[in-house]
Design a protein around this motif. Structure first.
Motif, PDB file in Angstrom:
ATOM      1  N   VAL A 108      -0.255  10.239  -2.860  1.00 17.09           N
ATOM      2  CA  VAL A 108      -0.398   8.968  -3.572  1.00 17.09           C
ATOM      3  C   VAL A 108      -1.515   8.123  -2.958  1.00 17.09           C
ATOM      4  N   SER A 109      -1.589   8.095  -1.625  1.00 17.19           N
ATOM      5  CA  SER A 109      -2.611   7.295  -0.949  1.00 17.19           C
ATOM      6  C   SER A 109      -4.007   7.824  -1.247  1.00 17.19           C
ATOM      7  N   THR A 110      -4.179   9.148  -1.152  1.00 22.42           N
ATOM      8  CA  THR A 110      -5.492   9.730  -1.433  1.00 22.42           C
ATOM      9  C   THR A 110      -5.912   9.488  -2.870  1.00 22.42           C
ATOM     10  N   LYS A 111      -4.993   9.690  -3.810  1.00 22.75           N
ATOM     11  CA  LYS A 111      -5.301   9.471  -5.229  1.00 22.75           C
ATOM     12  C   LYS A 111      -5.669   8.013  -5.480  1.00 22.75           C
ATOM     13  N   SER A 112      -4.964   7.087  -4.849  1.00 18.16           N
ATOM     14  CA  SER A 112      -5.244   5.668  -5.038  1.00 18.16           C
ATOM     15  C   SER A 112      -6.629   5.309  -4.512  1.00 18.16           C
ATOM     16  N   GLN A 113      -6.995   5.817  -3.328  1.00 10.23           N
ATOM     17  CA  GLN A 113      -8.294   5.487  -2.749  1.00 10.23           C
ATOM     18  C   GLN A 113      -9.438   6.150  -3.516  1.00 10.23           C
ATOM     19  N   VAL A 114      -9.214   7.346  -4.060  1.00 12.78           N
ATOM     20  CA  VAL A 114     -10.232   7.996  -4.891  1.00 12.78           C
ATOM     21  C   VAL A 114     -10.457   7.189  -6.163  1.00 12.78           C
ATOM     22  N   GLN A 115      -9.379   6.726  -6.793  1.00 17.18           N
ATOM     23  CA  GLN A 115      -9.504   5.899  -7.997  1.00 17.18           C
ATOM     24  C   GLN A 115     -10.202   4.579  -7.684  1.00 17.18           C
ATOM     25  N   ARG A 116      -9.886   4.010  -6.533  1.00 12.22           N
ATOM     26  CA  ARG A 116     -10.534   2.761  -6.129  1.00 12.22           C
ATOM     27  C   ARG A 116     -12.025   2.996  -5.879  1.00 12.22           C
ATOM     28  N   PHE A 117     -12.379   4.122  -5.257  1.00  4.93           N
ATOM     29  CA  PHE A 117     -13.781   4.459  -5.053  1.00  4.93           C
ATOM     30  C   PHE A 117     -14.499   4.597  -6.399  1.00  4.93           C
ATOM     31  N   ARG A 166      -1.385  -6.680  -1.433  1.00  3.11           N
ATOM     32  CA  ARG A 166      -2.279  -5.836  -0.645  1.00  3.11           C
ATOM     33  C   ARG A 166      -2.669  -4.572  -1.419  1.00  3.11           C
ATOM     34  N   ILE A 167      -1.728  -3.990  -2.130  1.00  2.00           N
ATOM     35  CA  ILE A 167      -2.022  -2.786  -2.904  1.00  2.00           C
ATOM     36  C   ILE A 167      -2.998  -3.107  -4.036  1.00  2.00           C
ATOM     37  N   ASN A 168      -2.811  -4.248  -4.688  1.00  2.00           N
ATOM     38  CA  ASN A 168      -3.702  -4.644  -5.780  1.00  2.00           C
ATOM     39  C   ASN A 168      -5.129  -4.874  -5.284  1.00  2.00           C
ATOM     40  N   GLU A 169      -5.280  -5.395  -4.065  1.00  4.45           N
ATOM     41  CA  GLU A 169      -6.606  -5.698  -3.525  1.00  4.45           C
ATOM     42  C   GLU A 169      -7.282  -4.483  -2.914  1.00  4.45           C
ATOM     43  N   TYR A 170      -6.528  -3.660  -2.183  1.00  8.09           N
ATOM     44  CA  TYR A 170      -7.147  -2.587  -1.393  1.00  8.09           C
ATOM     45  C   TYR A 170      -6.615  -1.191  -1.710  1.00  8.09           C
ATOM     46  N   GLY A 171      -5.733  -1.065  -2.688  1.00 12.50           N
ATOM     47  CA  GLY A 171      -5.188   0.238  -3.022  1.00 12.50           C
ATOM     48  C   GLY A 171      -4.068   0.661  -2.071  1.00 12.50           C
ATOM     49  N   VAL A 172      -3.559   1.853  -2.309  1.00 14.97           N
ATOM     50  CA  VAL A 172      -2.445   2.371  -1.511  1.00 14.97           C
ATOM     51  C   VAL A 172      -2.989   3.155  -0.316  1.00 14.97           C
ATOM     52  N   THR A 173      -2.444   2.880   0.850  1.00 19.89           N
ATOM     53  CA  THR A 173      -2.647   3.712   2.040  1.00 19.89           C
ATOM     54  C   THR A 173      -1.264   4.155   2.511  1.00 19.89           C
ATOM     55  N   GLU A 174      -1.228   5.029   3.516  1.00 18.32           N
ATOM     56  CA  GLU A 174       0.075   5.486   4.005  1.00 18.32           C
ATOM     57  C   GLU A 174       0.932   4.318   4.485  1.00 18.32           C
ATOM     58  N   ASN A 175       0.331   3.388   5.223  1.00 18.89           N
ATOM     59  CA  ASN A 175       1.099   2.247   5.748  1.00 18.89           C
ATOM     60  C   ASN A 175       1.703   1.428   4.621  1.00 18.89           C
ATOM     61  N   ARG A 176       0.904   1.136   3.577  1.00 19.47           N
ATOM     62  CA  ARG A 176       1.412   0.336   2.457  1.00 19.47           C
ATOM     63  C   ARG A 176       2.457   1.118   1.662  1.00 19.47           C
ATOM     64  N   TYR A 177       2.263   2.426   1.562  1.00 13.71           N
ATOM     65  CA  TYR A 177       3.248   3.266   0.883  1.00 13.71           C
ATOM     66  C   TYR A 177       4.592   3.194   1.605  1.00 13.71           C
ATOM     67  N   PHE A 178       4.561   3.306   2.937  1.00 14.73           N
ATOM     68  CA  PHE A 178       5.804   3.259   3.711  1.00 14.73           C
ATOM     69  C   PHE A 178       6.453   1.875   3.627  1.00 14.73           C
ATOM     70  N   VAL A 179       5.641   0.820   3.664  1.00  7.42           N
ATOM     71  CA  VAL A 179       6.192  -0.542   3.551  1.00  7.42           C
ATOM     72  C   VAL A 179       6.858  -0.726   2.199  1.00  7.42           C
ATOM     73  N   ARG A 221     -17.743   1.549   1.717  1.00 13.26           N
ATOM     74  CA  ARG A 221     -17.830   2.165   3.039  1.00 13.26           C
ATOM     75  C   ARG A 221     -16.445   2.379   3.647  1.00 13.26           C
ATOM     76  N   SER A 222     -15.548   1.410   3.491  1.00 15.15           N
ATOM     77  CA  SER A 222     -14.203   1.532   4.061  1.00 15.15           C
ATOM     78  C   SER A 222     -13.414   2.646   3.371  1.00 15.15           C
ATOM     79  N   ILE A 223     -13.623   2.824   2.060  1.00 16.58           N
ATOM     80  CA  ILE A 223     -12.938   3.906   1.345  1.00 16.58           C
ATOM     81  C   ILE A 223     -13.453   5.263   1.839  1.00 16.58           C
TER      82      ILE A 223
END
Length: 597
Positions: free
Chosen positions: A378-387, A319-332, A410-412
């Motif tokens: 970490v989540s914000t940095k991951s989503q910015v890099q993905r964007f 999931r992280i490889n496909e959509y990056g890190v979010t808070e939920n994935r970080y906690f998991v 759009r989702s990012i």
């Protein structure tokens, strides 16, 4: 007969006597004066906000969160302090310092507390309760006394909740009886205030009055038959059932050679927690009890858990490889490493101190809540890099791409907008969306940013995206107010709170097509806009629509309401992208008060 039955309950100590209640109440206040004073002040403050209709305001909400958080932290602090021979007031000062820092760090966006602050509150709330489970045993360890302590905590929790609920129901029934028998009306807030009083003061006081003081002297283990049945015939069979399901799913993955689905992570985590709870419950009697299932639970559960931990890591990294890190994935992911560490600890440790489970989890919950290593950074940095990656790919194709890739962008943007972090995109797109698009509306900000990118879709019609927004032709719009008393244009979405006409308040239910109407504290009814949403999705165009298409009328007992939607924004549901709901709208609201006739 009733009095005889009550006497038997009191003699069996199911219901305490009045003298016992008085004695325990005094002892609890002497032992936990700061905690109970905190609970009383916090409850009174909450009752005040309910009475003045400021309970849901961001400012007072911050204070209420601190009062809620402080209860468990102050209990844990008192237990920790009791381990010292001399008075250690500085420990309480550290706790108050922590609560003050958290209060200062709570962010408010518009009229709401920021989502990150709510997540931090949940983390610290769980941490406080975990610390209560381990605070008396920070410097000492005995598996028998620890088992008895946890048992006392559980019994105290059940008793306090039960007695508080009985008191709440009794008072509510009394108020209803007075209301209907003597025609004395009460505000709706009274019932909520009674609930807050019972939970805030009564529940806390009863909970603290049941804690034994000589915790470390209770060496005798009273392992009841009911607990043995719970573990042997309910919990352990559930563990086995989860193991069978997950191993069968793992076999399916090997046969079909497919990567695991993301949701399997939650099942593995649930199994791990269930197994750890069983371990805590059986730890003091595992080697002596005459039960094969209990005696062999360790180490076989941990050996069987290892392959599933591998499955957990594969699922979350996919999931992280496909959509990056979010808070939920970080906690998991954090929980996956914690489960792995606890499994290794239980297999290699000689003493196997069960207090490590709650104590380590409490430390982790605090550590991940702040800093550049924390969940939010970490989540914000991951989503910015993905964007940046997706945006660069689209830019290299002259801003022409597939619908899927545009939807990723759009989702990012939606994610970063909800986190109030859109300014982090300035390096990539060359401007700060917040200062460029001056608007107080969250949804307008992200919509304007998407539109400004001017991305063309090649594999789906342009209307697929554009038809999420509809508006009417207002240039020649004439509103007939002959049969109505009031007219006002409102903005309805999950962020806007200033949506009142006179005493009438309108609110849009999140992820639905329902508009609720209130008159002060009195609920009037709903307006279901599902028909309008369905008609809009069947239109060939989305602009300059006939106002009649976006108009609805509803008649209630006390008033008539007419809605003329100026524009409507639709969003997709999480589980079904074909189904859309009304997420935001500007609407003309016309009201006719029937009692004014």
């Amino acid at each position: 007969m009733v009095f005889v039955y009550l006497y038997k309950l009191i003699s069996m100590k199911i219901i305490p006597s009045f003298g016992e209640i008085t004695s325990k109440t005094k002892k609890a206040f002497k032992r936990f004066p700061i905690t109970l004073f905190w609970a009383i002040v916090g409850t009174l403050f909450t009752l005040f906000t309910i009475e003045t209709d400021t309970f849901d305001s961001a400012f007072y909400g911050k204070v209420i969160l601190i009062f809620i958080l402080g209860i468990s932290w102050l209990i844990a602090t008192r237990f920790f302090e009791e381990q010292f021979k001399k008075d250690k007031t500085w420990i309480f000062l550290l706790t108050f310092g922590f609560l003050s820092l958290f209060y200062i760090s709570i962010d408010v966006v518009g009229f709401e507390i920021h989502q990150n602050s709510i997540i931090r509150f949940v983390l610290y709330f769980l941490t406080g309760h975990l610390l209560v489970m381990v605070a008396p045993f920070v410097f000492s360890w005995n598996k028998s006394t620890y088992f008895n302590y946890l048992k006392s905590v559980f019994i105290a929790l059940v008793r306090s909740l039960f007695f508080s609920l009985v008191l709440y129901l009794g008072i509510v029934l009394a108020l209803l009886a007075i209301k209907h028998l003597f025609a004395i009306d009460f505000k709706g807030e009274r019932f909520f205030q009674v609930f807050v009083f019972c939970i805030g003061i009564v529940n806390t006081w009863i909970y603290l009055s049941d804690f034994p003081k000589d915790i470390h002297n209770q060496l005798a283990i009273n392992y009841t038959k009911a607990l043995e049945v719970l573990v042997k015939y309910i919990l352990i069979p559930l563990v086995i059932l989860y193991l069978i399901i997950l191993y069968a799913y793992g076999l399916k993955i090997i046969i079909n050679w497919n990567l695991p689905k993301g949701w399997v992570s939650y099942l593995v985590i649930a199994l791990s927690f269930l197994g750890f709870i069983v371990q805590i419950l059986i730890n003091p009697i595992q080697k002596t009890i005459d039960s094969r299932a209990i005696r062999r639970f360790y180490p076989w559960f941990y050996y069987l858990l290892f392959p599933l931990i591998l499955l957990l890591f594969v699922a979350i990294f996919r999931r992280i490889n496909e959509y990056g890190v979010t808070e939920n994935r970080y906690f998991v992911l954090t929980l996956a490493f914690w489960i792995l560490a606890m499994t290794i600890y239980m297999l290699i440790s000689k003493r196997k101190k069960i207090k490590v489970f709650p104590f380590s989890l409490a430390i982790i919950a605090i550590v991940v809540s702040f800093g550049f290593w924390g969940a939010f950074s970490v989540s914000t940095k991951s989503q910015v890099q993905r964007f940046e990656k997706v945006y660069t790919d689209i830019k290299n194709t002259d801003f022409t791409t597939t619908f899927e890739k545009k939807n990723q962008l759009r989702s990012i943007i939606r994610y970063l907008n909800e986190k109030n972090e859109l300014e982090k995109l300035e390096t990539t797109i060359g401007y700060n969306p917040k200062t460029t698009f001056k608007t107080e509306s969250h949804w307008q900000l992200q919509s304007k940013l998407i539109d400004s990118l001017n991305i063309k879709v090649t594999d789906k019609p342009y209307s697929t995206y554009k038809n999420n927004y509809y508006n009417i032709e207002e240039f020649n719009l004439t509103i007939d107010i002959k049969n109505y008393d009031l007219l006002k244009s409102l903005l309805l979405n999950k962020y806007e709170r200033k949506n009142t006409i006179k005493n009438y308040r309108f609110s849009l239910n999140e992820k639905s097509n329902i508009i609720k109407i209130w008159n002060g504290d009195n609920y009037i009814g709903d307006i279901d806009c599902s028909d309008i949403v369905e008609k809009l999705q069947n239109q060939d165009k989305n602009y300059n629509l006939d106002p009649d298409l976006m108009t609805t009328e509803r008649r209630f007992e006390t008033l008539n309401v007419k809605l003329i939607f100026q524009n409507i924004s639709l969003s997709e549901t999480d589980d079904d992208t074909t189904k859309k709901y009304l997420s935001s709208t500007n609407v003309y609201v016309l009201i006719k008060e029937k009692n004014a006739e």
